[in-house]
Design a protein around this motif. Structure first.
Motif, mmCIF file in Angstrom:
data_model
loop_
_atom_site.group_PDB
_atom_site.id
_atom_site.type_symbol
_atom_site.label_atom_id
_atom_site.label_comp_id
_atom_site.label_asym_id
_atom_site.label_seq_id
_atom_site.Cartn_x
_atom_site.Cartn_y
_atom_site.Cartn_z
ATOM 1 N N THR A 1 80.510 -114.551 -43.261
ATOM 2 C CA THR A 1 79.259 -114.553 -44.023
ATOM 3 C C THR A 1 79.333 -115.658 -45.065
ATOM 4 O O THR A 1 80.407 -115.970 -45.585
ATOM 5 C CB THR A 1 79.024 -113.198 -44.737
ATOM 6 N N TYR A 2 78.166 -116.227 -45.348
ATOM 7 C CA TYR A 2 78.083 -117.355 -46.278
ATOM 8 C C TYR A 2 78.665 -116.986 -47.633
ATOM 9 O O TYR A 2 78.384 -115.885 -48.111
ATOM 10 C CB TYR A 2 76.613 -117.766 -46.425
ATOM 11 N N PRO A 3 79.447 -117.793 -48.302
ATOM 12 C CA PRO A 3 79.796 -119.176 -47.936
ATOM 13 C C PRO A 3 81.077 -119.279 -47.091
ATOM 14 O O PRO A 3 81.527 -120.365 -46.822
ATOM 15 C CB PRO A 3 80.011 -119.824 -49.302
ATOM 16 N N ASN A 4 81.637 -118.148 -46.702
ATOM 17 C CA ASN A 4 82.892 -118.201 -45.942
ATOM 18 C C ASN A 4 82.607 -118.117 -44.442
ATOM 19 O O ASN A 4 82.890 -117.105 -43.788
ATOM 20 C CB ASN A 4 83.812 -117.051 -46.382
ATOM 21 N N THR A 5 81.978 -119.142 -43.951
ATOM 22 C CA THR A 5 81.598 -119.151 -42.541
ATOM 23 C C THR A 5 82.403 -120.196 -41.772
ATOM 24 O O THR A 5 82.909 -121.169 -42.334
ATOM 25 C CB THR A 5 80.100 -119.477 -42.376
ATOM 26 N N ARG A 6 82.468 -119.954 -40.469
ATOM 27 C CA ARG A 6 83.134 -120.893 -39.581
ATOM 28 C C ARG A 6 82.295 -120.969 -38.301
ATOM 29 O O ARG A 6 81.861 -119.929 -37.794
ATOM 30 C CB ARG A 6 84.533 -120.382 -39.258
#
Ligand code: SF4
Length: 235
Positions: free
Chosen positions: A63-68
């Protein structure tokens, strides 16, 4: 080529390393140019009428901001047990001895049963006659037939390049060498994520990569025997 009796045999396959794909779409553009794939307008794209023989699927994790984002290039898998072949009422879709799922365009009557039966949505239907705005018509590839309205089409593994390499090798009395056939998508990939070659040659790059512990096939449980092997992305 391994030492075998009789003429060399071929089984053309591709390996796609998902750890190398950056989703740049160079393969998509190269495929359009090499294979005279018609250009589509924004409206045609919005209407689901655009044509592309290879597409880059995107999968966002987290989930944003920890996305890939993960990218998966998808093209015709040239299934050994192809569900698109037996449903064609006019035998336009057929299998070649060297493992290609091929199509005779001037047999196709556009019923689209093959497209309905393809689990990879690899087959594309021409809803319109192709048009290229000047001067793009001057870059058409003379080795590839232009498909008209009502015809189904899809990736051929750049069969024109395969045939050219085989004819040249035959004239010179030798087998096709590993790396001699390079489809446009493979040629254009800046990270060498795509590799193509002869699976009947145990020394080919494609044979070695397809034995990787990271290998898998899309929709493997269907049993359609795809000729495209994917390598899992590293964690
Ligand atoms: S991927 Fe689809 S079009 Fe290609 S051989 Fe398999 S069923 Fe046929």
């Amino acid at each position: 080529m391994s030492a075998t009796e009789g003429p060399p045999t071929y089984k053309w396959e591709m390996v796609i390393d998902l750890d190398r794909c950056t989703g740049c779409q160079a393969c998509v553009v190269a495929c359009h140019a090499e294979n005279n794939v018609r250009n589509s307008s924004e409206q045609e794209c919005a209407d689901g009428r655009a044509i592309s023989w290879i597409r880059i699927e995107r999968y966002v994790e987290g989930t944003y901001p920890n996305t890939r984002v993960r990218f998966v290039p998808v093209l015709c898998q040239h299934c050994g047990n192809a569900p698109c072949e037996p449903v064609c009422p006019v035998y336009a879709s057929y299998h070649t001895p060297d493992g290609l799922n091929a199509q005779v365009y001037n047999r196709c009557i556009g019923v689209r049963y093959c497209g309905n039966n393809c689990p990879y949505t690899a087959r594309q239907f021409n809803w319109f006659d192709p048009q290229w705005d000047a001067p793009l018509e001057e870059q058409l590839n003379p080795d590839v037939t232009v498909r008209m309205n009502g015809i189904m089409e899809k990736c051929t593994f750049c069969v024109q390049r395969i045939r050219r390499a085989k004819e040249q090798a035959t004239r010179q009395g030798r087998p096709v060498q590993d790396g001699e056939v390079i489809p446009a998508c493979v040629q254009s990939c800046p990270t060498s994520a795509l590799v193509f070659g002869n699976r009947h040659d145990p020394e080919s790059r494609v044979s070695k990569l397809a034995a990787s512990e990271r290998r898998f096939h899309l929709l493997e449980s269907l049993g359609v025997e795809p000729s495209v092997t994917y390598l899992k992305r590293l964690p």
